[in-house]
Motif scaffolding. Structure first.
Motif, short mmCIF file in Angstrom:
data_model
loop_
_atom_site.label_atom_id
_atom_site.label_comp_id
_atom_site.label_asym_id
_atom_site.label_seq_id
_atom_site.Cartn_x
_atom_site.Cartn_y
_atom_site.Cartn_z
N LEU A 48 -4.37 -8.29 -6.83
CA LEU A 48 -5.07 -7.19 -7.51
C LEU A 48 -4.47 -5.87 -7.04
O LEU A 48 -4.21 -5.70 -5.84
CB LEU A 48 -6.56 -7.22 -7.17
N VAL A 49 -4.29 -4.96 -7.96
CA VAL A 49 -3.71 -3.65 -7.65
C VAL A 49 -4.72 -2.59 -8.07
O VAL A 49 -5.20 -2.61 -9.21
CB VAL A 49 -2.39 -3.46 -8.43
N ILE A 50 -5.05 -1.69 -7.16
CA ILE A 50 -6.10 -0.69 -7.45
C ILE A 50 -5.64 0.73 -7.08
O ILE A 50 -4.82 0.90 -6.18
CB ILE A 50 -7.40 -0.98 -6.66
N PRO A 51 -6.21 1.73 -7.77
CA PRO A 51 -6.07 3.10 -7.26
C PRO A 51 -7.08 3.27 -6.11
O PRO A 51 -8.20 2.77 -6.19
CB PRO A 51 -6.45 3.97 -8.46
N LYS A 52 -6.66 3.96 -5.06
CA LYS A 52 -7.55 4.11 -3.90
C LYS A 52 -8.63 5.16 -4.10
O LYS A 52 -9.72 5.07 -3.56
CB LYS A 52 -6.74 4.54 -2.67
N GLU A 72 0.85 -1.20 0.00
CA GLU A 72 0.00 0.00 0.00
C GLU A 72 0.88 1.24 0.00
O GLU A 72 1.97 1.23 0.56
CB GLU A 72 -0.85 -0.01 1.29
N ASN A 73 0.41 2.29 -0.66
CA ASN A 73 0.98 3.61 -0.44
C ASN A 73 -0.18 4.61 -0.41
O ASN A 73 -1.34 4.20 -0.32
CB ASN A 73 2.08 3.95 -1.47
N GLU A 74 0.11 5.89 -0.51
CA GLU A 74 -0.95 6.90 -0.38
C GLU A 74 -2.05 6.73 -1.44
O GLU A 74 -3.23 6.97 -1.19
CB GLU A 74 -0.35 8.30 -0.55
N GLU A 75 -1.64 6.33 -2.63
CA GLU A 75 -2.55 6.35 -3.78
C GLU A 75 -3.07 4.98 -4.21
O GLU A 75 -4.10 4.90 -4.88
CB GLU A 75 -1.83 6.97 -5.00
N TYR A 76 -2.31 3.91 -3.86
CA TYR A 76 -2.62 2.60 -4.44
C TYR A 76 -2.61 1.52 -3.36
O TYR A 76 -1.97 1.67 -2.31
CB TYR A 76 -1.59 2.25 -5.54
N TYR A 77 -3.33 0.43 -3.67
CA TYR A 77 -3.48 -0.65 -2.70
C TYR A 77 -3.41 -1.97 -3.45
O TYR A 77 -3.95 -2.09 -4.56
CB TYR A 77 -4.86 -0.51 -2.03
N ALA A 78 -2.73 -2.96 -2.86
CA ALA A 78 -2.60 -4.29 -3.49
C ALA A 78 -3.01 -5.36 -2.49
O ALA A 78 -2.60 -5.31 -1.32
CB ALA A 78 -1.17 -4.51 -3.95
N PHE A 79 -3.80 -6.32 -2.95
CA PHE A 79 -4.31 -7.37 -2.06
C PHE A 79 -4.53 -8.64 -2.87
O PHE A 79 -4.67 -8.60 -4.10
CB PHE A 79 -5.63 -6.91 -1.40
#
Ligand code: AMP
Length: 134
Positions: free
Chosen positions: A39-43, A20-27
């Motif tokens: 999966l990688v998404i913009p938050k 995770e960072n400020e803008e994106y999340y991976a799970f």
């Protein structure tokens, strides 16, 4: 109404987070094609079509996905990490990262793996550990 992936990124719905960072999340994908399928998404942008994203969000998502793929490759035995974008099910842009040993590993029609909660947690922890090293 926020998408299920926004609710995951906000911590309202549980997920096996890998980065995770400020803008994106991976799970981890809950119905994985392979161990480590992520999966990688913009938050902060939910648009259901990746090519609708503004360039900065799109390029940031790709750069984040690259780093997550490096962590997956280090954590999960595989020849390479494959990339796919479908969006047929969840209307929130996401990139699939799938550990590959053959072409067939990226066939979304094949039967998904049934993993236990402990297996998901262990895979996510090992990818997280590799991500932290990058
Ligand atoms: P698509 O929109 O066609 O790219 O498919 C959506 C993907 O999201 C599928 O691979 C699902 O297994 C995955 N998925 C749906 N809900 C969840 C969830 N709550 N946690 C993790 N993965 C999910």
């Amino acid at each position: 109404m926020p998408t299920i992936f926004t609710r995951i990124a906000n911590g309202e719905i549980p997920s096996y987070k890998v980065a995770e960072n400020e803008e994106y999340y991976a799970f981890l994908d809950i119905n994985p094609l392979a161990k480590g399928h992520t999966l990688v998404i913009p938050k902060h942008v939910e648009d259901d079509y990746i090519f609708h994203l503004d360039d900065d969000v799109y390029l940031g998502l790709c750069a984040f996905a690259k780093k997550v793929a490096q962590a997956i490759k280090a954590a999960v035995p595989c020849k390479r990490v494959g990339v796919a974008v479908l969006g047929m099910e969840v209307p929130h842009t996401h990139i699939h990262l799938v550990p590959l040993n053959s072409e067939a590993d990226l066939d979304f029609r094949k039967e998904k793996l049934a993993l236990s909660a402990d297996e998901f947690a262990a895979i996510a922890a090992s990818i997280r550990e590799e991500y932290e090293k990058l």
